[in-house]
Enzyme design. Structure first.
Site, mmCIF file in Angstrom:
data_model
loop_
_atom_site.group_PDB
_atom_site.id
_atom_site.type_symbol
_atom_site.label_atom_id
_atom_site.label_comp_id
_atom_site.label_asym_id
_atom_site.label_seq_id
_atom_site.Cartn_x
_atom_site.Cartn_y
_atom_site.Cartn_z
ATOM 1 N N HIS A 51 16.479 29.148 -6.566
ATOM 2 C CA HIS A 51 17.301 28.222 -7.348
ATOM 3 C C HIS A 51 18.148 28.964 -8.392
ATOM 4 C CE1 HIS A 51 17.571 25.439 -10.949
ATOM 5 N NE2 HIS A 51 18.342 24.846 -10.061
ATOM 6 N N GLU A 82 17.053 23.299 -17.518
ATOM 7 C CA GLU A 82 17.002 22.381 -16.382
ATOM 8 C C GLU A 82 15.556 22.024 -16.051
ATOM 9 O OE1 GLU A 82 19.095 23.742 -12.885
ATOM 10 O OE2 GLU A 82 18.551 21.949 -11.741
ATOM 11 N N GLU A 116 21.073 30.351 -6.749
ATOM 12 C CA GLU A 116 22.065 29.277 -6.509
ATOM 13 C C GLU A 116 22.988 29.160 -7.732
ATOM 14 O OE1 GLU A 116 22.458 25.038 -7.686
ATOM 15 O OE2 GLU A 116 20.672 25.031 -6.416
ATOM 16 N N HIS A 117 22.402 29.185 -8.926
ATOM 17 C CA HIS A 117 23.231 29.138 -10.145
ATOM 18 C C HIS A 117 24.135 30.374 -10.245
ATOM 19 C CE1 HIS A 117 21.476 25.923 -12.946
ATOM 20 N NE2 HIS A 117 20.898 25.723 -11.775
#
Lengths: 437, 450
Positions: free
Chosen positions: B64, B144, B67-68
């Protein structure tokens, strides 16, 4: 270089506006309802939305929660069908009833296959949901209990607590700032729902949106079928005016969460405000434009202080909120607040650049086709156009209206609307209690 | 009669696939194009077959985080510029990471397809992953996590339930990663992840909308064709050891109401032709929770009023194992134990008495209608293709799956309820709601029943 880029942008805008917008047909049904229809036979399905000025802001101050329960109970029992019959028969034909409810608007939506057998059943049920709701004591009692439970649950959530305090800080006693409390729900009686339904679900107030695989003739019959037996209605008082904020306020509400939820804002604009497009484009630059807005850049991209940070105008019947929001860990709340406030102040005082405006227009104009690329999206536009009395050419004019916005109009409109020294701030999180004025 | 039905099925399958085209480039990238000219728009989605289930101990969350980082610039596209160019083209974009895959997407006017393909192909092999940008972005990811999980009582319960239900399979780790792993993650961890998994032979490109498949293939060769195939590591096959008895877990978090999750280990689709249990489980979920008058809501929310809300869920396609789960909030005055017993009674009724033909017909009608409704969303159609390809099946299986779903019998639903919904396969997770502050408790705040 700059000139060349600019003409390129104009070319783009021109190229895109050649794309056909849906042809909206509009008429008044014999019932008095306003009808907005787009005929489209690409998919064998029909979408319907029927809206009324019966949102939470239309509640009586002494009877908050009645509007919401009236809306919620529409499809939970009608003449000749209980709530299970309704759900089962809809499922049997693969149809779906949906709903939306906000401060202004109460809507019921239907999605059904357009094949005759399915469509007839689905429309018959929708017709009865709209025109023959029973609001039985039994269902009301149960739904009140469920609502009370969910309200109590919500009272523990920082999102809910911040929205509630923010509404009060921005709108004071105006209905846009109301939050229904458990005591309000406990008081609601069946007679209140019947009376609210009778006075707020009138045929002349109804806006019927139809999108999909039916002919004009069918659409006319459907609109009449859905509204002919609605109450007379007609005595809906307009919403009171919204007062501006005279001074700034800051409220801190303690909460055990690891992040604080921050909301900053003021009363914004009404849906028919002449500055609508100017402020919409301006706000794209400030905090509306996804990953490329100033707020996103300052708070997230440069400093890693939040996952989400945004600003928006919520245009309503009366001026809805202009709202900035973010969540950040408790330890850095003050630093984040400082960054956000400075960003807003710079934006209002120094204004936007031509490069920013160009980028905003490129996105909003170039992305216009994405706004109307599905039946569902077009249906929502039909409802909004009808409900807020926007011109029938709203979609046709959209790109030109955006193109007309310039830096001067943005700067001038923001200075007139947003005073950085008179904004309401709500922070839910951290253990420090108290209120500063 | 039977023969006739099969022919119809094949015909339907053929028609549904008629506008889907597929090609694999020499570097291994699979390109799938779905032509749909209803509106002059396109969606591009690139799906990497690398999700959180591919992470190792100590670096959970890296899929993840990468992904950022994919938005942080390449050798030729400076940081932030990817998003600026897509925005200036009128586009919308984002990305998402799951247990099984990581995907990136853009939605644009059809004239901007080439731009999107060029940019997406570029960051497949030219990512500039700097320490400086990583240091900022990892803080965003921690925010997040706080927002999605730490401060959300139900999400927290789900996270801990998964960690309990799976003992060996990496589904035990949250997609967003454990906070301590995020704190210790380095830019090198992200670089290693990128170099290991981001290559054309580990990806599926899905493009849908107002396009010509031939042109899309040509553009794909032009931009993605330049990227060299990578050497993918051997993937380990995880087999969750059989559960040997019921598991129970409690999670304390700020909330008002308790919350109950019951999750049973369940099979997932591997062979779309010969498997039958996953189809039967999907139908079972529909019978229990397919509409407001389905069994759970009708019996437990409306009639017995022991729950204020309830749902059943089952996802039949995933790379790893799956679960059939029930989630419910008890009504005021109902204990979690009583609610659990009421849910078990509903499940037992199906094991004992089966389901009616009428209920099956209703689920079929909803499945049929949903197939039409999905055509209203280009994005969803592309999602469905990308998802099924990424979990190891093919988009050509979609019509088969549909046909098989429609053919599920009452006996199969009853049998699968009996075989799968067993205590030895079950994890029960309960949220024990905590008051927001000690004050509230002293003021005699609500007492929670269990």
């Amino acid at each position: 270089m700059r000139t060349r880029l600019f003409s390129f942008a104009l070319l783009c805008a021109f190229a895109v506006s050649a794309f056909a917008t849906p042809q909206i047909q509009h008429w008044q049904a014999p019932s008095g309802a306003q009808v907005y229809f787009v005929e489209d036979h690409n998919l064998p399905m029909l979408d319907v939305a029927v809206s009324f000025p019966a949102g939470s802001a239309y509640d009586d101050a002494a009877k908050k929660g009645v509007a919401g329960l009236t809306h919620g109970l529409l499809d939970l029992g009608v003449q000749g069908m209980n709530e299970d019959d309704i759900a089962r028969k809809l499922a049997d034909v693969g149809a779906r009833i949906g709903s939306s409810f906000d401060a202004d608007r109460s809507s019921v939506t239907l999605r059904t296959l357009s094949s005759a057998a399915e469509q007839v059943v689905a429309l018959d049920i929708l017709s009865r949901v709209l025109q023959q709701p029973l609001f039985t004591e039994e269902v009301l009692g149960r739904e009140k209990s469920r609502l009370i439970a969910s309200l109590r649950e919500a009272e523990t959530k920082p999102e809910f607590l911040s929205e509630k305090a923010f509404g009060k800080a921005v709108f004071g006693e105006h209905p846009y700032g109301w939050q229904t409390e458990v005591v309000d729900i406990e008081k609601v009686q069946r007679a209140d729902l019947l009376e609210f339904y009778r006075s707020h679900y009138g045929a002349r107030e109804a806006v019927v949106a139809l999108m999909g695989d039916v002919s004009r003739q069918q659409a006319e019959a459907i609109a009449q079928q859905l509204t002919a037996q609605l109450p007379q209605g007609g005595d809906v008082a307009p919403l009171p005016a919204v007062a501006g904020l005279g001074k700034s306020s800051e409220q801190r509400i303690p909460h055990p969460a690891s992040q604080s939820h921050i909301l900053i804002g003021v009363p914004g604009i009404a849906r028919n405000d002449p500055d609508y497009f100017t402020l919409y484009v301006g706000n794209y630059i400030l905090g509306g434009g996804g990953f490329v807005s100033r707020l996103m850049n300052e708070v997230r991209e440069k400093r890693g202080m939040a996952y989400s940070v945004y600003s928006y105008f919520m245009p309503m019947q009366q001026p809805g909120a202009f709202q900035i929001g973010l969540q950040t860990k408790n330890e850095q709340v003050d630093e984040a607040l400082q960054v956000v406030r400075k960003t807003v102040r710079d934006f209002v005082e120094k204004g936007v650049t031509t490069a920013e405006l160009r980028a905003a227009k490129q996105n909003i104009i170039g992305g216009f086709p994405l706004r109307i690329d599905s039946n569902r999206k077009i249906l929502e536009y039909l409802s909004v156009i009808g409900f807020y009395h926007l011109p029938l050419t709203y979609l046709d004019d959209f790109q030109a209206r955006v193109e007309q916005v310039n830096t001067r109009s943005i700067n001038e409109a923001f200075r007139r609307r947003i005073n950085p020294d008179a904004m309401a701030t709500v922070i839910v999180g951290g253990q420090a209690a108290g209120e500063k004025k | 009669m039977r023969f006739y039905a099969i022919c119809l099925g094949l015909l339907a399958a053929f028609t549904a696939q008629a506008e889907i085209f597929e090609q694999t480039l020499s570097n291994g990238l699979k390109v799938i194009v779905k032509e749909d000219r209803r509106a002059p728009v396109i969606v591009q989605q690139i799906w990497y077959r690398a999700g959180s289930m591919d992470e190792k101990t100590g670096v959970t969350g890296v899929a993840h985080v990468l992904e950022h980082m994919m938005f942080k610039g390449t050798k030729t596209v400076p940081v932030g510029e990817f998003s600026r160019r897509i925005a200036a083209a009128g586009g919308r974009e984002n990305a998402f990471t799951s247990y099984d895959y990581t995907a990136y997407f853009q939605q644009l006017h059809k004239s901007k397809l080439e731009l999107a393909m060029k940019l997406e192909a570029d960051r497949m092999h030219n990512l500039n992953l700097s320490d400086q940008e990583f240091a900022k972005e990892i803080r965003v990811v921690m925010e997040e996590r706080r927002w999605r999980t730490d401060d959300d009582a139900h999400a927290l319960l789900d996270e801990r339930m998964m960690a309990m239900a799976y003992q060996e399979h990496p589904y035990r780790n949250p997609i967003v990663g454990w906070m301590n792993d995020l704190k210790n993650l380095t830019a090198d961890d992200a670089r290693l992840w990128y170099h290991t998994w981001y290559s054309p032979n580990n990806a599926t490109l899905v493009i849908a909308g107002d396009v010509d498949a031939k042109q899309v293939f040509a553009l794909a060769r032009k931009y993605y064709g330049r990227v060299h195939a990578g050497k993918l590591p051997v993937r380990k096959h995880y087999e969750e050891p059989a559960q040997l008895g019921i598991k129970r877990i409690e999670v304390k978090a700020p909330a008002e109401l308790p919350y109950l999750v019951m999750a049973y280990h369940a099979p997932t689709l591997r062979d779309v032709e010969s498997d039958w249990q996953p189809y039967a489980l999907s139908v079972l979920a529909g019978v229990l929770d397919g509409n407001d008058s389905a069994r759970l809501n009708k019996s437990l929310v409306r009639e017995q009023q022991v729950a204020t809300s309830i749902g059943a869920s089952y996802a039949n396609t995933s790379r790893g194992p799956t679960m059939f789960s029930l989630e419910a909030t008890p009504a005021a005055g109902t204990s979690v134990d009583k609610l659990e017993a009421a849910i078990r009674e509903q499940l037992q009724m199906i094991v004992r008495d089966g389901v009616s033909e009428e209920e099956l017909k209703r689920v079929r009608a909803q499945v049929t209608a949903a197939e039409v409704y999905k055509l209203d969303s280009l994005f969803y159609q592309a999602m469905q293709i990308g998802q099924i390809e990424s979990i190891g099946l093919s988009h050509q299986d979609l019509p088969v799956i549909l046909k098989k779903l429609q053919a599920v019998t009452a006996e199969q639903v009853q049998a699968v309820a009996r075989d799968i919904l067993r205590d030895d396969q079950l994890t029960v997770a309960v949220l024990d709601p905590q008051p927001l502050s000690a004050d509230k408790l002293q003021q005699g705040g609500h007492v929670h029943a269990h």
